[in-house]
Design an enzyme around this catalytic site. Structure first.
Site, PDB file in Angstrom:
ATOM      1  N   PRO A   1      20.924 -12.552 -16.264  1.00  0.00           N
ATOM      2  CA  PRO A   1      21.955 -12.757 -17.286  1.00  0.00           C
ATOM      3  C   PRO A   1      21.901 -11.766 -18.434  1.00  0.00           C
ATOM      4  CG  PRO A   1      20.985 -14.858 -16.659  1.00  0.00           C
ATOM      5  CD  PRO A   1      20.146 -13.789 -16.031  1.00  0.00           C
TER       6      PRO A   1
ATOM      7  N   GLU B   1      14.247 -20.823 -12.016  1.00  0.00           N
ATOM      8  CA  GLU B   1      14.519 -20.573 -13.428  1.00  0.00           C
ATOM      9  C   GLU B   1      14.383 -19.098 -13.798  1.00  0.00           C
ATOM     10  OE1 GLU B   1      15.608 -22.738 -15.937  1.00  0.00           O
ATOM     11  OE2 GLU B   1      16.033 -23.884 -14.125  1.00  0.00           O
TER      12      GLU B   1
ATOM     13  N   ARG C   1      31.794   0.609   0.411  1.00  0.00           N
ATOM     14  CA  ARG C   1      33.192   0.975   0.636  1.00  0.00           C
ATOM     15  C   ARG C   1      33.531   2.345   0.065  1.00  0.00           C
ATOM     16  NH1 ARG C   1      36.969   0.051  -3.103  1.00  0.00           N
ATOM     17  NH2 ARG C   1      38.497  -0.712  -1.596  1.00  0.00           N
TER      18      ARG C   1
END
Length: 258
Positions: A91, A118, A156
């Site tokens: 995060p 966690e 891609r």
């Protein structure tokens, strides 16, 4: 290029590299992918890779030693000429964008650490992690989906992977073009449930088609991601005609909150 993936669930990646248009990148060897399970480097009969956090609290934390031993095995197998930064999906990481994907697609690859529970013991992060990346401001149950997203975006861009070699040049967010959102797309039938394809796309007039696509790209961006217009202006990628389109009353009236 080569991506080594540290994951407790390597089986998730098997179908990922075998289906879809991007499978060409993996089957051809343009993008080599190898999964490593840290349980294989954990001691004891239970191959434990997690434990309770010091200080209390919910959940479990991935232990440093099995990860360190797994990482050492990866680095031992990779040639010294293949520098491999260790990437943790977290995060606090920098959000992945097109420019980053382009950078990774031009690199020799990386080692991708897919966290679980966690999180990962901070001591391992401090000692070994080189880059932290994030998909956005939300939490997943593990880093595998984030790793797949990065791999798919990188694959891609490899030559010969897409049916149309120039297709990715017109992707949304491509700063080499202008970084704006793509225009809408339509296919057969010409009329579906009473709604026709825009007339400009049926005209056969290439200049009119390109003008319509540019205006729609500007419209989409102004309505949904206006900050991309500011970035394009800072790179001097908007023309006077673009600004006239953006300033039109039609566009203003369409700007409704989502």
């Amino acid at each position: 290029m080569r991506f080594d993936i540290i994951t407790l669930f390597p089986e998730l990646f098997t179908p990922f590299v075998e289906v879809g248009v991007t499978r060409r990148a993996y089957s051809s060897g343009q993008v080599a992918v190898q999964c490593w399970n840290p349980r294989d480097y954990a001691p004891g009969n239970y191959r434990r890779v997690d434990d309770r956090p010091f200080g209390g609290g919910p959940g479990m934390v991935m232990m440093a030693q099995p990860l360190a031993d797994c990482l050492a095995a990866i680095r031992a197998q990779r040639a010294e000429a293949e520098p491999a930064p260790l990437v943790l999906f977290s995060p606090i990481g920098e959000r992945i964008d097109h420019a980053q994907v382009q950078g990774w697609s031009d690199s020799q690859g990386a080692i991708l650490l897919c966290g679980r529970y966690e999180g990962v013991d901070q001591r391992f992060i401090d000692r070994h992690v080189d880059v932290q990346l994030s998909l956005g401001d939300f939490v997943l149950s593990g880093g595998e989906i984030a790793a797949m997203a990065l791999l798919d975006a990188v694959a891609r861009l490899q030559p010969g992977v897409l049916n149309d070699e120039g297709s990715h040049q017109f992707d949304s967010f491509n700063p080499a073009l202008d970084g704006l959102l793509d225009c809408p797309h339509y296919t057969r039938p010409e009329v579906w449930e009473g709604e026709p394809v825009p007339a400009a796309l049926l005209s056969g007039h290439h200049a009119n088609i390109e003008r319509w696509r540019r205006e729609q790209s500007l419209r989409n961006t102004a309505l949904h991601r206006p900050e991309l217009l500011d970035q394009a202006r800072s790179r001097q990628q908007l023309s006077r005609k673009d600004e006239q389109v953006l300033a039109s009353a039609d566009l203003v009236n369409l700007a409704k909150p989502l």
